[in-house]
Structure formats: structure tokens, C-alpha cells
Design a protein around this motif. Structure first.
Motif, mmCIF file in Angstrom:
data_model
loop_
_atom_site.group_PDB
_atom_site.id
_atom_site.type_symbol
_atom_site.label_atom_id
_atom_site.label_comp_id
_atom_site.label_asym_id
_atom_site.label_seq_id
_atom_site.Cartn_x
_atom_site.Cartn_y
_atom_site.Cartn_z
ATOM 1 N N ARG A 144 -39.904 -59.785 -2.726
ATOM 2 C CA ARG A 144 -39.701 -59.125 -3.768
ATOM 3 C C ARG A 144 -38.698 -60.139 -4.909
ATOM 4 N N ILE A 145 -37.806 -60.896 -4.312
ATOM 5 C CA ILE A 145 -37.040 -61.821 -4.818
ATOM 6 C C ILE A 145 -38.044 -62.969 -5.277
ATOM 7 N N LYS A 146 -38.694 -63.152 -4.230
ATOM 8 C CA LYS A 146 -39.811 -64.472 -4.537
ATOM 9 C C LYS A 146 -40.968 -64.239 -5.539
ATOM 10 N N LYS A 147 -41.327 -63.074 -5.499
ATOM 11 C CA LYS A 147 -42.140 -62.642 -6.856
ATOM 12 C C LYS A 147 -41.580 -62.656 -7.881
ATOM 13 N N LEU A 148 -40.405 -62.060 -8.022
ATOM 14 C CA LEU A 148 -39.798 -61.765 -9.330
ATOM 15 C C LEU A 148 -39.377 -63.095 -9.994
ATOM 16 N N LEU A 149 -38.782 -64.161 -9.093
ATOM 17 C CA LEU A 149 -38.474 -65.432 -9.747
ATOM 18 C C LEU A 149 -39.664 -66.453 -10.008
ATOM 19 N N ASP A 150 -40.728 -66.170 -9.277
ATOM 20 C CA ASP A 150 -41.904 -67.022 -9.586
ATOM 21 C C ASP A 150 -42.464 -66.499 -10.943
ATOM 22 N N TYR A 151 -42.566 -65.131 -11.076
ATOM 23 C CA TYR A 151 -43.172 -65.032 -12.458
ATOM 24 C C TYR A 151 -42.177 -65.355 -13.514
ATOM 25 N N ASN A 196 -28.221 -65.293 -2.761
ATOM 26 C CA ASN A 196 -28.106 -66.785 -2.561
ATOM 27 C C ASN A 196 -28.617 -67.253 -1.364
ATOM 28 N N ARG A 197 -28.598 -66.384 -0.370
ATOM 29 C CA ARG A 197 -29.539 -66.883 1.039
ATOM 30 C C ARG A 197 -30.800 -66.957 0.597
ATOM 31 N N VAL A 198 -31.489 -65.935 0.043
ATOM 32 C CA VAL A 198 -32.831 -65.841 -0.300
ATOM 33 C C VAL A 198 -33.178 -67.249 -0.992
ATOM 34 N N LEU A 199 -32.465 -67.704 -2.147
ATOM 35 C CA LEU A 199 -32.634 -68.649 -2.973
ATOM 36 C C LEU A 199 -32.784 -70.111 -1.962
ATOM 37 N N LYS A 200 -31.869 -70.115 -1.128
ATOM 38 C CA LYS A 200 -31.744 -71.289 -0.327
ATOM 39 C C LYS A 200 -32.860 -71.507 0.487
ATOM 40 N N LYS A 201 -33.181 -70.322 1.005
ATOM 41 C CA LYS A 201 -34.511 -70.211 2.143
ATOM 42 C C LYS A 201 -35.645 -70.561 1.421
ATOM 43 N N LEU A 202 -35.739 -70.088 0.148
ATOM 44 C CA LEU A 202 -37.153 -70.378 -0.575
ATOM 45 C C LEU A 202 -37.037 -71.781 -1.197
ATOM 46 N N GLU A 203 -35.972 -72.458 -1.143
ATOM 47 C CA GLU A 203 -35.727 -73.815 -1.626
ATOM 48 C C GLU A 203 -35.973 -73.541 -3.123
ATOM 49 N N LEU A 204 -35.432 -72.714 -3.877
ATOM 50 C CA LEU A 204 -35.626 -72.520 -5.293
ATOM 51 C C LEU A 204 -34.193 -73.118 -5.859
ATOM 52 N N ASN A 205 -34.372 -73.931 -6.944
ATOM 53 C CA ASN A 205 -32.925 -74.710 -7.375
ATOM 54 C C ASN A 205 -32.653 -74.029 -8.739
ATOM 55 N N HIS A 206 -32.609 -72.795 -8.750
ATOM 56 C CA HIS A 206 -32.399 -71.911 -9.928
ATOM 57 C C HIS A 206 -30.533 -71.902 -9.872
ATOM 58 N N LYS A 207 -30.204 -72.152 -11.266
ATOM 59 C CA LYS A 207 -28.669 -72.213 -11.307
ATOM 60 C C LYS A 207 -28.146 -70.411 -11.512
ATOM 61 N N ILE A 208 -27.307 -70.037 -10.710
ATOM 62 C CA ILE A 208 -26.899 -68.548 -10.471
ATOM 63 C C ILE A 208 -25.483 -68.529 -11.114
ATOM 64 N N ILE A 209 -25.194 -67.742 -12.002
ATOM 65 C CA ILE A 209 -24.071 -67.309 -12.768
ATOM 66 C C ILE A 209 -23.571 -66.112 -12.193
ATOM 67 N N GLU A 210 -22.539 -65.999 -11.447
ATOM 68 C CA GLU A 210 -22.063 -64.436 -10.720
ATOM 69 C C GLU A 210 -21.222 -63.844 -11.671
ATOM 70 N N LYS A 218 -40.149 -73.529 -13.993
ATOM 71 C CA LYS A 218 -38.933 -74.086 -14.492
ATOM 72 C C LYS A 218 -37.759 -73.698 -13.594
ATOM 73 N N SER A 219 -36.729 -74.374 -13.610
ATOM 74 C CA SER A 219 -35.296 -73.862 -12.969
ATOM 75 C C SER A 219 -34.681 -72.842 -14.005
ATOM 76 N N LEU A 220 -34.342 -71.946 -13.493
ATOM 77 C CA LEU A 220 -33.811 -70.707 -14.255
ATOM 78 C C LEU A 220 -32.474 -70.739 -14.290
ATOM 79 N N ASN A 221 -31.847 -70.431 -15.423
ATOM 80 C CA ASN A 221 -30.198 -70.001 -15.425
ATOM 81 C C ASN A 221 -30.093 -68.456 -15.464
ATOM 82 N N ILE A 222 -29.907 -67.934 -14.091
ATOM 83 C CA ILE A 222 -29.813 -66.630 -13.667
ATOM 84 C C ILE A 222 -28.374 -65.954 -13.754
#
Length: 137
Positions: free
Chosen positions: A121-128, A21-35, A3-7
Motif C-alpha cells: 500500500r505504501i509503495k502504491k501510494l508513493l508511486d502515485y 521508514n523501514r518500508v522506504l528503505k526496503k523499497l529504496e525510495l529516496n523521499h525526504k521524511i519530515i516527522e 520525483k523525490s518527495l518531501n513528505i
């Protein structure tokens, strides 16, 4: 099913925010980032409780309110304390790490120096966390 996460990303280093943010784009992950640039700003975002993030990723060493101070306040809030909080840090200080786990973090991830290792590491973290059953408010 993922599922898409609010992070909520709490990081004072603009380069680290861009890298994340570059990692999310590279991995084509559609999570919403609040900074948020620091713990104080993050508490302001969380205070209105309009957007409750699924997870919080934060650095430890930040101005105004550091990571440990932020976590202490967060974990004393009856609603917000259930949000999984994961430290993303370059610090491998065992004392700091133990303090974070005592407060109630869900994980501690060391930022590796190599970009490829960081992506992994970010991929594994967000996949989990995108497959984990999160508590709904």
C-alpha cells in the motif's frame, strides 16, 4: 518520471514511524521524511513555511491535536490548503472517513495488519504521488 518527495509524516506511534521508514528503505525510495509526533507539532513545522511538503501523511488518532482538527486548520490556510493530505489509519469508521473527505483530503488508506500488505500500500501510494503533477508553491 518519478520525483523525490518531501513528505510530512504526522504519527504519534514511534513503531509506526519506524515501520514507515523501514518500508522506504526496503523499497529504496529516496523521499525526504519530515516527522511530527502530533498535529500541533506539524503546524509548528508548517508555520514557518520554509519547507512546504509535497504531501502530508497523517494518522487520525493523535494527542494534542487529532487528525481532523489538524486538517481543519490546514485547509483554512491559503497556502497550505493545497498540499495533498492522505490519512494513514487503522480506523475504518465511515463517519470519520466522510468527515475527512468533506474537509478535503486527497486519500484515505487503511493500515493493513500484515507487513507485506502495508509495504504494498505504501509503495502504491508513493508511486502515485511521485509521478503526479503536484502544485508548486
Amino acid at each position: 518520471m518519478t520525483k523525490s518527495l518531501n513528505i510530512l509524516l504526522i504519527e504519534d506511534d514511534a513503531i509506526e514511524v519506524m515501520k514507515f521508514n523501514r518500508v522506504l528503505k526496503k523499497l529504496e525510495l529516496n523521499h525526504k521524511i519530515i516527522e511530527a509526533n502530533n498535529g500541533e507539532e506539524a503546524l509548528d513545522i508548517l508555520k514557518n513555511k520554509e519547507i512546504i511538503p509535497d504531501i502530508i501523511l497523517l494518522d487520525l488518532n493523535m494527542p494534542k491535536l487529532n487528525g481532523i482538527e489538524f486538517l481543519t486548520i490546514l485547509k483554512n490556510d491559503e497556502i497550505l490548503k493545497y498540499i495533498p493530505s492522505i490519512i494513514l489509519s487503522t480506523s475504518s469508521n465511515h463517519k470519520e472517513m466522510m468527515e475527512c473527505y468533506k474537509i478535503g483530503i486527497a486519500g484515505y488508506v487503511l493500515k493493513p495488519l500484515k507487513y507485506e500488505d502495508y509495504v504494498d500500500r505504501i509503495k502504491k501510494l508513493l508511486d502515485y504521488w511521485s509521478t503526479n503533477e503536484l502544485i508548486s508553491q
